[in-house]
Scaffold this motif. Structure first.
Motif, PDB file in Angstrom:
ATOM      1  N   UNK A  83     -10.395 -28.545  11.338  1.00  0.00           N
ATOM      2  CA  UNK A  83     -10.868 -27.197  11.645  1.00  0.00           C
ATOM      3  C   UNK A  83      -9.806 -26.414  12.410  1.00  0.00           C
ATOM      4  N   UNK A  84      -9.620 -25.161  11.995  1.00  0.00           N
ATOM      5  CA  UNK A  84      -8.692 -24.258  12.689  1.00  0.00           C
ATOM      6  C   UNK A  84      -9.411 -22.939  12.954  1.00  0.00           C
ATOM      7  N   UNK A  85      -9.378 -22.516  14.207  1.00  0.00           N
ATOM      8  CA  UNK A  85      -9.982 -21.235  14.552  1.00  0.00           C
ATOM      9  C   UNK A  85      -8.961 -20.118  14.318  1.00  0.00           C
ATOM     10  N   UNK A  86      -9.324 -19.071  13.581  1.00  0.00           N
ATOM     11  CA  UNK A  86      -8.343 -18.040  13.241  1.00  0.00           C
ATOM     12  C   UNK A  86      -7.744 -17.342  14.459  1.00  0.00           C
ATOM     13  N   UNK A  87      -8.538 -17.177  15.522  1.00  0.00           N
ATOM     14  CA  UNK A  87      -7.987 -16.481  16.685  1.00  0.00           C
ATOM     15  C   UNK A  87      -6.860 -17.281  17.350  1.00  0.00           C
ATOM     16  N   UNK A  88      -6.907 -18.614  17.235  1.00  0.00           N
ATOM     17  CA  UNK A  88      -5.811 -19.425  17.778  1.00  0.00           C
ATOM     18  C   UNK A  88      -4.528 -19.197  16.980  1.00  0.00           C
ATOM     19  N   UNK A  89      -4.654 -19.170  15.651  1.00  0.00           N
ATOM     20  CA  UNK A  89      -3.485 -18.911  14.806  1.00  0.00           C
ATOM     21  C   UNK A  89      -2.958 -17.497  15.045  1.00  0.00           C
ATOM     22  N   UNK A  90      -3.868 -16.537  15.193  1.00  0.00           N
ATOM     23  CA  UNK A  90      -3.464 -15.150  15.446  1.00  0.00           C
ATOM     24  C   UNK A  90      -2.695 -15.023  16.756  1.00  0.00           C
ATOM     25  N   UNK A  91      -3.151 -15.737  17.785  1.00  0.00           N
ATOM     26  CA  UNK A  91      -2.443 -15.699  19.069  1.00  0.00           C
ATOM     27  C   UNK A  91      -1.031 -16.276  18.930  1.00  0.00           C
ATOM     28  N   UNK A  92      -0.892 -17.342  18.159  1.00  0.00           N
ATOM     29  CA  UNK A  92       0.425 -17.929  17.923  1.00  0.00           C
ATOM     30  C   UNK A  92       1.340 -16.949  17.195  1.00  0.00           C
ATOM     31  N   UNK A  93       0.822 -16.282  16.181  1.00  0.00           N
ATOM     32  CA  UNK A  93       1.604 -15.308  15.417  1.00  0.00           C
ATOM     33  C   UNK A  93       2.059 -14.156  16.306  1.00  0.00           C
ATOM     34  N   UNK A  94       1.160 -13.636  17.123  1.00  0.00           N
ATOM     35  CA  UNK A  94       1.481 -12.487  17.961  1.00  0.00           C
ATOM     36  C   UNK A  94       2.489 -12.825  19.050  1.00  0.00           C
ATOM     37  N   UNK A  95       2.561 -14.119  19.421  1.00  0.00           N
ATOM     38  CA  UNK A  95       3.523 -14.546  20.445  1.00  0.00           C
ATOM     39  C   UNK A  95       4.855 -14.993  19.853  1.00  0.00           C
ATOM     40  N   UNK A  96       4.929 -15.036  18.513  1.00  0.00           N
ATOM     41  CA  UNK A  96       6.118 -15.606  17.869  1.00  0.00           C
ATOM     42  C   UNK A  96       7.332 -14.706  17.939  1.00  0.00           C
ATOM     43  N   UNK A  97       7.113 -13.384  18.001  1.00  0.00           N
ATOM     44  CA  UNK A  97       8.235 -12.448  18.013  1.00  0.00           C
ATOM     45  C   UNK A  97       7.798 -11.156  18.694  1.00  0.00           C
ATOM     46  N   UNK A  98       8.664 -10.523  19.487  1.00  0.00           N
ATOM     47  CA  UNK A  98       8.272  -9.311  20.224  1.00  0.00           C
ATOM     48  C   UNK A  98       7.815  -8.154  19.343  1.00  0.00           C
ATOM     49  N   UNK A  99       8.237  -8.101  18.095  1.00  0.00           N
ATOM     50  CA  UNK A  99       7.880  -6.972  17.246  1.00  0.00           C
ATOM     51  C   UNK A  99       6.524  -7.134  16.568  1.00  0.00           C
ATOM     52  N   UNK A 100       5.890  -8.300  16.722  1.00  0.00           N
ATOM     53  CA  UNK A 100       4.590  -8.547  16.102  1.00  0.00           C
ATOM     54  C   UNK A 100       3.485  -8.116  17.057  1.00  0.00           C
ATOM     55  N   UNK A 101       2.515  -7.371  16.498  1.00  0.00           N
ATOM     56  CA  UNK A 101       1.370  -6.941  17.315  1.00  0.00           C
ATOM     57  C   UNK A 101       0.103  -7.644  16.836  1.00  0.00           C
ATOM     58  N   UNK A 102      -0.858  -6.889  16.343  1.00  0.00           N
ATOM     59  CA  UNK A 102      -2.137  -7.449  15.916  1.00  0.00           C
ATOM     60  C   UNK A 102      -1.989  -8.238  14.617  1.00  0.00           C
ATOM     61  N   UNK A 103      -2.646  -9.419  14.541  1.00  0.00           N
ATOM     62  CA  UNK A 103      -2.584 -10.264  13.353  1.00  0.00           C
ATOM     63  C   UNK A 103      -3.984 -10.646  12.903  1.00  0.00           C
ATOM     64  N   UNK A 104      -4.127 -10.932  11.614  1.00  0.00           N
ATOM     65  CA  UNK A 104      -5.372 -11.434  11.045  1.00  0.00           C
ATOM     66  C   UNK A 104      -5.066 -12.699  10.254  1.00  0.00           C
ATOM     67  N   UNK A 105      -5.727 -13.795  10.602  1.00  0.00           N
ATOM     68  CA  UNK A 105      -5.546 -15.065   9.896  1.00  0.00           C
ATOM     69  C   UNK A 105      -6.837 -15.405   9.160  1.00  0.00           C
TER      70      UNK A 105
END
Length: 508
Positions: free
Chosen positions: A410-432
């Motif tokens: 099981x993977x919660x989408x908000x956890x993946x979204x938080x990882x994506x948004x922290x991956x690079x300074x130019x990334x803002x809101x994400x949807x997984x």
């Protein structure tokens, strides 16, 4: 988790009785702040009652008991009188947004088709944009004598259309009993009374804005001070300044609003936030880094850390289920990850069944308009949200329908979204979201990015792989603001999946 019970006298007192009681005193009731300026537009309680009576008189002329009345108006004093006037007339209110923009129009059309309102109360410049007979609020004259309707507490007061993050919007039927129960729960949790200002900008067509900024002030006889969501977006510090101007205020907003305000805090000066009562953080997942960043940003202005109170609710429970109390935000680490508690219930019960949060209490909706499905069989509502209880506090971990299962994990989408948004300074809101193709189940992401390119894509893919042991099946870097949101600002994962995964010919 045993809660305090909502008193019988609350559950048997019609909502309009509070309005009549408040109108005995000539005090400010609702204030709409507009910009530029700023300028305040205020109705006292007697002025409000006269306008409400005028709306009720007009509705009785053109509708019958049981009719639905759509409200598609600007967020100003007219919206307040439209909603209260509809309840005063004994009709069923349908609070909606104004018919502007493709997304708003689509949501509005779906609600009109579902609720089939007999008439629409709207602002003058939108009268020709609604699909039923319209009455411009500016043309309705006040009235000094129109009596309130006699209603049963079990009668529908309004239809609260869900924000549609996982499915087509549906109208939760909120009774007069559920409305007053939810107002009582709010006032008990935050120790609010007639001296407590209710301040904010969340839209009135959303359950959080409707109950906190419009209904609870009537229940308490307190003052509501509000601006529009767009005015908040243009300058998030307008919200913070309103709080400073009204000591003891209670306010509410989704998590993203706290991020925006914290980012802008460097431009703030000469305000005192030491007397803020409560800032409710709900409507979308509450992030630990948001809590910490917000506390750090506004501590120099005296904001008590305990004033930030994560909460949890949903349209089918009118709005309120649980909230942090005087202790403020509680952050606990589980499995190496920080989780923010959303507090405990006030006036209802919660339980966890197969990891799903279920709710019972007098604040529950009676069902969805025009549907046979019942929301609360045996007195319990299946929320569709996942969570657990630890030391008396509720923790929400995700949506049952949003849960992504890959290779049995099981993977919660908000956890993946938080990882994506922290991956690079130019990334803002994400949807997984989960996807399926010839290779089976997988994960795809749509992310708003101010500087898309190979560097960003590589950083995002590496971060998700390292943090979740997941290769991304697809990644789209889009312009900031293009990641779809619901009416309350939550990530609309189903809409993102339908738009990008479907457009690329990868249907399930």
């Amino acid at each position: 988790m045993p809660p305090a019970a909502v008193p019988d006298d609350v559950l048997t007192t019609p909502f309009t009785d509070y309005l009549l009681r408040n109108a005995r005193e000539d005090r400010p009731a609702f204030t709409c702040r507009t910009f530029p300026g700023p300028a305040d537009h205020t109705l006292t309680w007697p002025q409000l009652l006269a306008r409400v009576r005028g709306v009720a008189r007009e509705l009785r002329r053109v509708t019958r008991p049981g009719d639905r009345v759509a409200i598609a108006a600007r967020q100003d004093l007219g919206y307040v009188t439209a909603f209260l006037g509809t309840l005063y007339a004994g009709r069923i209110a349908v609070p909606l947004s104004v018919p502007t923009g493709r997304t708003n129009r689509a949501r509005l059309e779906a609600a009109f088709a579902d609720a089939t309102p007999a008439v629409c109360l709207t602002s003058e410049d939108f009268a020709d944009r609604v699909p039923v007979a319209a009455r411009a609020l500016e043309d309705i004259e006040p009235d000094d004598a129109e009596p309130p309707a006699t209603v049963a507490m079990s009668d529908p007061a309004y239809l609260q259309y869900t924000s549609g993050s996982t499915r087509r919007p549906a109208g939760a039927v909120i009774s007069h009993r559920a409305l007053v129960a939810s107002c009582w729960q709010t006032t008990q949790c935050y120790r609010a009374d007639a001296s407590t200002p209710l301040v904010g900008w969340v839209p009135f067509f959303h359950d959080m804005g409707l109950v906190l900024l419009l209904a609870t002030p009537v229940f308490l006889g307190s003052r509501s001070v509000f601006c529009t969501p767009m005015e908040f977006v243009r300058d998030p510090l307008r919200w913070i300044r309103l709080l400073a101007e009204h000591p003891g205020a209670v306010t509410a907003a989704p998590n993203f609003a706290f991020d925006l305000a914290a980012e802008a805090a460097g431009e703030l000066a000469d305000v005192d936030l030491s007397h803020v009562n409560s800032l409710l953080n709900g409507s979308e997942p509450v992030r630990a880094d948001t809590v910490e960043n917000f506390a750090r940003a506004f501590a120099p202005f005296g904001l008590p850390r305990a004033a930030h109170k994560p909460c949890y609710g949903l349209a089918e429970a009118t709005v309120f289920v649980t909230s942090a109390g005087d202790e403020g935000a509680t952050i606990t680490t589980f499995d190496g990850k920080p989780h923010v508690s959303v507090g405990k219930p006030y006036g209802q019960r919660i339980r966890i069944v197969d990891k799903e949060i279920q709710v019972s209490g007098p604040n529950l909706a009676d069902g969805y308009w025009g549907r046979d499905d019942v929301l609360a069989p045996d007195g319990w509502l299946r929320t569709g949200d996942l969570g657990f209880v630890h030391e008396g506090q509720l923790y929400v971990t995700g949506r049952l329908k949003d849960l992504i299962i890959v290779d049995g994990r099981n993977h919660h989408p908000q956890d993946i979204e938080a990882t994506v948004e922290a991956a690079h300074p130019s990334v803002r809101r994400a949807a997984a979201f989960g996807v399926r193709d010839g290779r089976g189940e997988g994960v795809a992401v749509v992310a708003g990015c101010s500087a898309p390119g190979e560097e960003v894509e590589t950083a995002v893919r590496r971060a998700v792989s390292a943090g979740h042991d997941l290769p991304l099946r697809a990644l789209w870097l889009v312009r900031p603001g293009e990641v779809p949101r619901t009416s309350s600002g939550k990530v609309a994962r189903a809409a993102a999946r339908e738009r990008w995964w479907g457009e690329n010919g990868r249907h399930d």
